[in-house]
Design an enzyme around this catalytic site. Structure first.
Site, short mmCIF file in Angstrom:
data_model
loop_
_atom_site.label_atom_id
_atom_site.label_comp_id
_atom_site.label_asym_id
_atom_site.label_seq_id
_atom_site.Cartn_x
_atom_site.Cartn_y
_atom_site.Cartn_z
N ASN A 12 35.41 50.97 33.00
CA ASN A 12 36.51 51.03 33.28
C ASN A 12 37.51 50.27 32.65
OD1 ASN A 12 39.03 51.70 34.67
ND2 ASN A 12 39.07 50.77 36.44
N LYS A 61 39.92 49.89 32.14
CA LYS A 61 41.67 49.60 32.61
C LYS A 61 42.95 50.04 31.90
CE LYS A 61 39.64 47.77 36.85
NZ LYS A 61 40.18 46.42 38.06
N HIS A 63 40.85 55.20 42.60
CA HIS A 63 40.67 53.75 42.45
C HIS A 63 41.44 52.69 43.30
CE1 HIS A 63 40.73 49.86 40.98
NE2 HIS A 63 39.05 49.59 40.57
N GLU A 78 33.31 49.68 45.98
CA GLU A 78 34.66 48.69 45.06
C GLU A 78 35.18 47.80 46.16
OE1 GLU A 78 34.54 49.71 40.64
OE2 GLU A 78 36.71 49.98 41.66
N GLY A 110 37.58 42.35 40.18
CA GLY A 110 38.11 40.96 39.67
C GLY A 110 38.24 39.72 39.79
N SER A 131 33.69 42.35 40.26
CA SER A 131 32.89 41.92 39.57
C SER A 131 31.45 41.61 39.25
CB SER A 131 32.95 40.44 40.01
OG SER A 131 34.66 40.38 40.67
#
Ligand code: PGA
Length: 252
Positions: free
Chosen positions: A9, A11, A97, A169, A175, A215
């Site tokens: 992803n 982003k 998401h 997630e 992140g 992560s």
């Protein structure tokens, strides 16, 4: 394990030139990737068209979208429809998401329409679910995640849900460099699979790919992917670097 999927992803990262360099690096290193793993890259929307042309005939990398609208065409300025994505060769699409739930107020009814619209165009949704830190700490995280799944997905028919990819997630791990332990992730993945089995049946539940995101990197992917119900990963930051993406994709 049903299948192996590693999706990057990207982003809202990389300008067009940088993105083309990364795509080229991936293509040039095709031989290093485990062919049993389905690789997906989800670049920013404006790059899909040229990526699709570059990837023409390279079916070992699947192209994924990061978002889509649920209507086919019409006066919806700024939106992109599943049929338009399909016409570009997109075969996967991230939906729900947490960054879209938080920043764009996407709720379960919007998310379920987006999922259905992708399925109607033969695009496999990568449906994201996961809890915030305060939900994890309050100990109702299992109920919270199950509600995300039942509200958004359980109107689908068995043959539809069996095409789904579900990405667990935990928001506190996205992140942040903080990863769920392999046991924490496996606990949720098993729960998701058994909930689908009780709503539908075992065969359907085993057909759903349940991947982990948050992560995931070259150091922890191995242990995560070794869990019974972890079928791969949805990778953010680490998918922007060829070596880390390669290490993760080969971590099975
Ligand atoms: P991360 O992002 O790997 O950078 O934590 C994962 C995601 O948001 O899909």
């Amino acid at each position: 394990m049903t299948q192996k999927i590693v999706a990057g992803n990207w982003k809202m990262n990389l300008n067009y030139e940088e993105a083309k360099v990364l795509l080229k690096e991936l293509i040039n290193n095709k031989d290093k990737f485990n062919p049993e793993v389905q690789l997906v890259i989800c670049p920013p929307m404006p790059y899909l068209s040229s990526f699709s042309e570059v990837l023409n005939g390279q079916s070992w990398i699947h192209l994924g979208s990061q978002n889509n609208f649920f209507v086919d065409k019409g006066a919806y300025t700024g939106e992109v429809s599943p049929s338009q994505l399909k016409s570009l060769g997109v075969t996967f699409g991230i939906v729900g998401h947490s960054e879209r739930r938080d920043n764009f107020n996407e709720d379960y009814s919007v998310i379920s329409k987006k999922v259905k619209a992708l399925l109607d165009h033969d695009i496999r949704p990568i449906f994201c679910c996961g809890e915030q830190l305060q939900v994890r700490d309050s100990n109702v995280y299992k109920e919270f995640i199950m509600k995300q799944i039942t509200d958004s997905l359980f109107k689908l028919k068995a043959d539809e849900i069996s095409k789904m990819v579900i990405a667990y997630e935990p928001i506190w791990a996205i992140g942040t460099g903080q990863t769920a332990t392999a046991e924490q992730a496996q606990e949720i993945h098993t729960l998701i699979r058994s909930r689908i089995a009780s709503q539908y049946d075992e065969k359907t539940a085993n057909a759903v790919a349940i991947i982990y995101g948050g992560s995931c990197n070259g150091e922890n992917a191995n242990e995560l992917f070794a869990q019974n119900d972890i079928d791969g990963g949805l990778i953010g930051g680490a998918s922007l670097d060829l070596d880390s993406f390669l290490t993760i994709a080969n971590a099975f």
